[in-house]
Design an enzyme around this catalytic site. Structure first.
Site, mmCIF file in Angstrom:
data_model
loop_
_atom_site.group_PDB
_atom_site.id
_atom_site.type_symbol
_atom_site.label_atom_id
_atom_site.label_comp_id
_atom_site.label_asym_id
_atom_site.label_seq_id
_atom_site.Cartn_x
_atom_site.Cartn_y
_atom_site.Cartn_z
ATOM 1 N N GLY A 43 0.864 -1.100 -0.210
ATOM 2 C CA GLY A 43 -0.026 0.022 -0.090
ATOM 3 C C GLY A 43 0.943 1.280 -0.043
ATOM 4 O O GLY A 43 2.030 1.253 -0.519
ATOM 5 N N CYS A 44 0.441 2.361 0.605
ATOM 6 C CA CYS A 44 1.012 3.574 0.526
ATOM 7 C C CYS A 44 2.536 3.550 1.182
ATOM 8 O O CYS A 44 2.748 3.038 2.133
ATOM 9 C CB CYS A 44 0.378 4.537 1.532
ATOM 10 S SG CYS A 44 1.102 5.799 2.070
ATOM 11 N N PHE A 45 3.435 3.664 0.346
ATOM 12 C CA PHE A 45 4.881 3.672 0.639
ATOM 13 C C PHE A 45 5.442 4.705 1.422
ATOM 14 O O PHE A 45 6.382 4.273 2.253
ATOM 15 C CB PHE A 45 5.948 3.229 -0.774
ATOM 16 C CG PHE A 45 5.774 4.572 -1.729
ATOM 17 C CD1 PHE A 45 5.369 5.872 -1.479
ATOM 18 C CD2 PHE A 45 6.361 4.322 -2.761
ATOM 19 C CE1 PHE A 45 5.432 6.575 -2.467
ATOM 20 C CE2 PHE A 45 6.729 5.106 -4.048
ATOM 21 C CZ PHE A 45 5.796 6.572 -3.669
ATOM 22 N N CYS A 51 -1.880 9.049 5.113
ATOM 23 C CA CYS A 51 -1.387 7.830 4.326
ATOM 24 C C CYS A 51 -2.413 6.853 4.948
ATOM 25 O O CYS A 51 -2.711 6.523 6.191
ATOM 26 C CB CYS A 51 0.139 7.268 5.069
ATOM 27 S SG CYS A 51 0.451 5.605 4.433
#
Length: 215
Positions: free
Chosen positions: A54-56, A204
């Protein structure tokens, strides 16, 4: 990182943008928190692992904050077709890349298995092309393995965590395990490196299931 909704399917190689022969932007030399080099060469004997969850932005912060023995972290794009993609291309969903964090670690202080436990617990690996409010192929769950030992550990840990999730009422894990040598890692631009250190209140959508990994 949310980029809005789009058709949820993986593109074919022939659909991907052509790309380019080199990075189109500069990448910082050093990690703003750990003060270590981002792109190498890395210390002799250290391990390299790459995960998409997912969101890095949040994934990177989890690894540099939580585990002692992590030497550096780098965010980038991996798992797709377009060489040296830029952020706008990845956001279309047509390059095939996923937001990925590279973790360089000292195996005398932290094991690859420890990195895998954090990976499983930090996101929901049953959501397919989604993590929380973030939707798209770029936030799918992937493990990139560099050798047989990493593959064995990744496959074994997937089986263990699937049992944990099933007992908690979750569905099937959608995480793919891919050979890193077949999917180059392209570091993201300076904007994304250690983003949540520069922007502590930044959004995030990364979040786990709350199910602990129990071997």
């Amino acid at each position: 990182m949310g980029f809005g909704r789009r058709e949820l399917r993986m593109p074919g190689r022939e659909e991907a943008p052509v790309g380019r022969g080199a990075l189109a932007y500069e990448v910082p030399e050093r990690h703003v928190v750990l003060r270590t080099g981002l792109l190498g060469p890395y210390p002799e004997g250290y391990g390299v692992a790459e995960f998409a969850l997912g969101c890095f932005w949040g994934a990177e912060r989890r690894y540099w904050q939580v585990l002692a023995g992590v030497w550096t972290t780098v965010v980038g794009f991996q798992g797709g077709f377009t060489p040296f993609p830029v952020d706008d291309e990845v956001r279309t969903g047509m390059t095939g890349h996923a937001e990925t964090v590279r973790v360089v670690y000292d195996p005398a202080r932290v094991s690859y298995e420890d990195l895998l436990v954090l990976f499983w617990e930090a996101h929901d690996p049953t959501q397919g092309f989604r993590q929380g409010n973030d939707v798209g192929t770029h936030v799918r769950s992937l493990i990139f393995v560099r050798d047989g030992a990493q593959r064995d550990a990744a496959e074994g840990s997937l089986a263990v965590y699937q049992k944990c999730l099933t007992e908690a009422g979750y569905g099937e894990i959608t995480t793919e395990i891919l050979a890193a040598e077949e999917y180059p890692f392209y570091p993201a631009s300076a904007l994304h490196q250690q983003y949540l250190a520069h922007n502590p209140g930044g959004y995030c959508g990364l979040g786990g299931t709350g199910v602990l990994y129990r071997a």
